[in-house]
Design a protein around this motif. Structure first.
Motif, mmCIF file in Angstrom:
data_model
loop_
_atom_site.group_PDB
_atom_site.id
_atom_site.type_symbol
_atom_site.label_atom_id
_atom_site.label_comp_id
_atom_site.label_asym_id
_atom_site.label_seq_id
_atom_site.Cartn_x
_atom_site.Cartn_y
_atom_site.Cartn_z
ATOM 1 N N UNK A 1 72.508 -32.716 -101.600
ATOM 2 C CA UNK A 1 72.247 -33.446 -102.837
ATOM 3 C C UNK A 1 73.072 -34.727 -102.855
ATOM 4 N N UNK A 2 72.424 -35.807 -103.233
ATOM 5 C CA UNK A 2 73.132 -37.069 -103.466
ATOM 6 C C UNK A 2 73.621 -37.046 -104.910
ATOM 7 N N UNK A 3 74.917 -37.190 -105.111
ATOM 8 C CA UNK A 3 75.506 -37.103 -106.451
ATOM 9 C C UNK A 3 75.679 -38.515 -106.983
ATOM 10 N N UNK A 4 74.771 -38.942 -107.865
ATOM 11 C CA UNK A 4 74.874 -40.275 -108.453
ATOM 12 C C UNK A 4 74.939 -40.218 -109.980
ATOM 13 N N UNK A 5 75.214 -39.043 -110.533
ATOM 14 C CA UNK A 5 75.404 -38.894 -111.977
ATOM 15 C C UNK A 5 76.341 -37.717 -112.225
#
Length: 784
Positions: A451-455
């Motif tokens: 998962x890309x964590x951008x929030x």
């Protein structure tokens, strides 16, 4: 006359009191109300005005959105799965992005049933009540205001979905803007659209090119050239597209700062004498990092009379030491990380198995464990799991289960046999199909997700002591969501979740780990991503080689319709439900054993059969094979037993006729090309005299339990067994049996001069029928 106030029944089975929809809790027992929003398919129901209740249960909210006012009751289903519904089931491993089938509505004035989709992109909690029940925004509408990393993240998710959807002829869903919705950083599809013609990556490039002008400056040129390469055919494969996007993500990810904090808590629970769960960091601790990598692990031991706590502790220690020692030297390429996390789970599996053998644990004394772990690094987090412990992702707009249980109910769904809400009603629905320690790691299939964590978000790792009976879905808004607004500290939240598990469930140990992800956007920069070079991937050793990762994506080549179901069984079983090696031995895994079994007729699962074709193989003139060994090599070069199967489904432990002993004579009757593999149909002509009778040490093969059998339910603490030799405890094949095996497995074991005729090697007997499967035992369902 005014309509009565709409109400929703309390999900508490002991209460079921109707409560007004403007309340979040049951007014009688204070249980949080689950608001399950669904979307109707089939015949148009736009004529149903908002506020109408269909079939006495589903409240119409307009725009095809319905609210189930009785969410604790199973919906109506059907035994026949329509062709249009099957892709939803087979794509259930991607349920974070794709809705799942909930049930149906039958109405007297409609010709066909109205199918209902669950987990649709509809606001249902964590937001202002003014938007509750409304559809989430289209990706195109949210594109302009999204940060650069999120824009690339959305494209990356679409690229990863291309092949799975293409496999089931629903790729058009990714080319229809109205179906592409976003929930923060997650791309979600409104429904699946069947392909009328075969979609192409050029069409995907045409869609993306519409968003170039509104892209963030840092990725504008990158995306423009990416679209050009899609248009010219330079990018001809979805894996190539994914690889190019992954090259751009790190540059955007460096523009934000991520901080991670984790809290763990474990408890024996009110009904158990010993805690067989384990976690890392240790229970009650708090860990945080802004620079270093953060590892979190939760295990649920399976040990019967003893050993579950040992197995879970062994798994924690083995994985922790390996991951923490290696992570400092990783290049953090996604392929490398995925492979190392899988290896870590497999090594832990072998450590537990060897401990079982060393201590001579037999039957119900053998031990095993589930595992879920999260590895956070900079702007990304990797989730790995085996078994039925779960990971949930909580953001300000929703709570989603991101892992798929390795149990029979989930397997039935992904094979397209049943809807989930129907499958979990069966007594064996919660029986595990794999866990650490059941057998050799060659048949273990850990699932790794990135998962890309951008929030800002929270990942909840937990055992089924908490997740059973939808407790997470009930309490995430009150117990986890406040963490994101600093209204509740992480340690207190973990303790409160354990208290809820003990008071509302109380049937098992419970362990939770909360990983709080915080994101701070950096200052804007004029730096632009370098142009993607599709041609350079040919020189990249990490691209194009056969992947050693067990959770690799499906092949991009669409399968012929005649083998579509077979392909689904091959890949999905390999990816998400690989049956543990010990399952095909003569010892039935401990999770299916009961102290007081009740016999009932076994209804076997029919293995996939080869298509009718009488073609004769060309094996250099050989029709008879003399086999010189009872072990062979798999694709990775690892020794495996030489097994004859009734069909091509290698992941189904029941689909084994027996072990082929050395010096057996086999006759080739057919050869088939299945995907990229050649399979031979062989008839057993004769066995060596010394091996013609099964050894007393070998016990009969036992199948996996089926959901439609009746047997007493037991808990997960029954015993796990595994085979102790390289060939396992299989029965031997019998003369006359007819079955299938890979050509690459059998031919190296036949001598160069084995072109002898029938007179030299003996005549083949007539085929004989297989034996009747015995009745398995079960553990209880993990769901109500």
């Amino acid at each position: 006359m005014q309509n009565p106030v709409a109400t929703i029944n309390c999900p508490n089975p002991q209460c079921q009191t109707p409560n007004p929809l403007d309340h979040n809790f049951c007014q009688k027992c204070r249980t949080p109300l689950i608001k399950r929003y669904l979307r109707a398919m089939g015949e148009v129901i736009d004529g149903d005005l908002g506020g109408a209740i269909l079939v006495g249960r589903y409240l119409s909210k307009g725009n095809r959105i319905l609210l189930d006012t009785q969410p604790s009751l199973p919906p109506e289903t059907t035994e026949e799965i329509p062709e249009a519904i099957a892709p939803y089931l087979k794509l259930s491993p991607y349920k974070l992005h794709i809705p799942q089938v909930y049930g149906l509505i039958r109405r007297s004035h409609t010709r066909h049933p109205i199918w209902l989709l669950d987990q649709v992109p509809v606001y249902s909690g964590g937001v202002d009540s003014s938007v509750e029940g409304q559809l989430m925004p289209e990706l195109a509408a949210a594109w302009k205001t999204a940060p650069a990393l999120r824009q690339l993240n959305w494209l990356w998710q679409m690229a990863q979905l291309w092949h799975p959807l293409n496999t089931y002829n629903v790729t058009a869903s990714l080319l229809t803007p109205g179906l592409l919705r976003v929930e923060g950083s997650i791309v979600r599809l409104l429904d699946l659209q069947q392909d009328n013609v075969t979609p192409t990556l050029q069409q995907l490039g045409e869609l993306w090119s519409q968003w170039v002008e509104e892209s963030q400056p840092v990725i504008k040129n990158f995306l423009a050239q990416l679209c050009q390469q899609l248009d010219t055919g330079e990018i001809s494969h979805s894996d190539q597209l994914v690889a190019l996007l992954e090259r751009g993500i790190p540059e955007c990810g460096s523009s934000q700062a991520n901080a991670y904090q984790v809290a763990t808590f474990s408890d024996t629970g009110p009904s158990r004498r010993r805690n067989e769960d384990s976690c890392y960091p240790p229970s009650g601790s708090i860990s945080a990092t802004q620079t270093n990598d953060l590892l979190t692990i939760v295990c649920d031991g399976i040990g019967g009379h003893e050993g579950g706590d040992i197995a879970s502790s062994l798994a924690i220690e083995t994985i922790r030491e390996r991951v923490e020692n290696l992570s400092a030297n990783w290049d953090w390429h996604p392929t490398t990380v995925n492979l190392e996390l899988e290896k870590s789970a497999c090594i832990a599996n072998d450590t537990i198995s060897q401990r079982n053998d060393t201590e001579q644990r037999q039957e119900r004394q053998r031990m095993g464990t589930t595992v879920v772990m999260a590895l956070a690094h900079q702007y990304e987090i990797y989730i790995t799991h085996v078994g039925d412990s779960r990971v949930y992702r909580v953001s300000r707009t929703g709570c989603h289960q991101v892992t798929l249980d390795d149990d029979l109910a989930s397997r039935e769904v992904r094979l397209g046999y049943a809807l989930y809400r129907e499958a979990v009603q069966h007594p064996a629905s919660g029986s595990l199909v794999q866990a650490l320690g059941m057998g050799a790691s060659g048949m273990l299939h850990p699932t790794v997700q990135r998962f890309i964590v951008d929030e800002d978000c929270v990942f909840l790792l937990c055992t089924d002591g908490l997740s059973d009976y939808d407790r997470v879905e009930q309490y995430w808004e009150t117990e986890i969501l406040p963490i994101l607004d600093n209204q509740l500290d992480l340690k207190t939240a973990a303790q409160r979740l354990v208290q809820i598990a003990n008071s509302k469930n109380g049937h098992d140990n419970v362990t939770v780990a909360l990983v709080h992800c915080q994101v701070k956007q950096g200052e804007s920069t004029e730096h632009q991503l370098s142009a993607p070079a599709a041609a350079s991937l040919a020189e990249d050793p990490s691209f194009g080689d056969p992947s050693r990762i067990k959770t690799q994506r499906l092949s991009s080549n669409p399968a012929p319709k005649r083998t579509g179901m077979l392909l689904g069984i091959f890949i999905l079983m390999g990816l998400f439900g690989g049956v543990a090696y010990g399952f095909v031995s003569g010892l039935l895994p401990k999770i299916f054993l009961s102290s007081a079994p009740k016999q009932s007729p076994a209804i076997s699962e029919t293995p996939p059969q080869p298509p009718n074709d009488s073609s004769t193989p060309e094996l250099g003139g050989r029709s008879l094979l003399l086999i010189n060994s009872d072990t062979t090599k798999d694709a990775s070069g690892k020794s495996i037993p030489l097994l004859l199967r009734p069909g091509f489904d290698q992941s189904n432990s029941k689909a084994v006729l027996g072990l082929i002993p050395a010096n057996s004579v086999l006759q080739v009757s057919q050869k088939k090309q299945i995907l990229e593999e050649k399979w031979l149909q062989l008839k057993v002509c004769s066995l060596p005299q010394i091996a013609s009778k099964p050894s007393p040490a070998k016990s009969p093969q036992k199948p996996l339990p089926q959901l439609n059998q009746q047997a007493p339910a037991i808990n997960k603490s029954s015993a796990v067994n595994q085979k102790n030799t390289s060939t396992g405890t299989y029965r031997l094949v019998q003369p006359g049996q007819l079955g299938w095996i890979r050509e690459t497995e059998i031919l190296p074991l036949s001598a160069e001069n084995s072109t002898a005729n029938t007179t030299q090697l003996g005549k083949c007997a007539n085929p004989v029928s297989g034996s009747t499967a015995s009745t398995p035992k079960r553990k209880p369902s993990a769901s109500p």
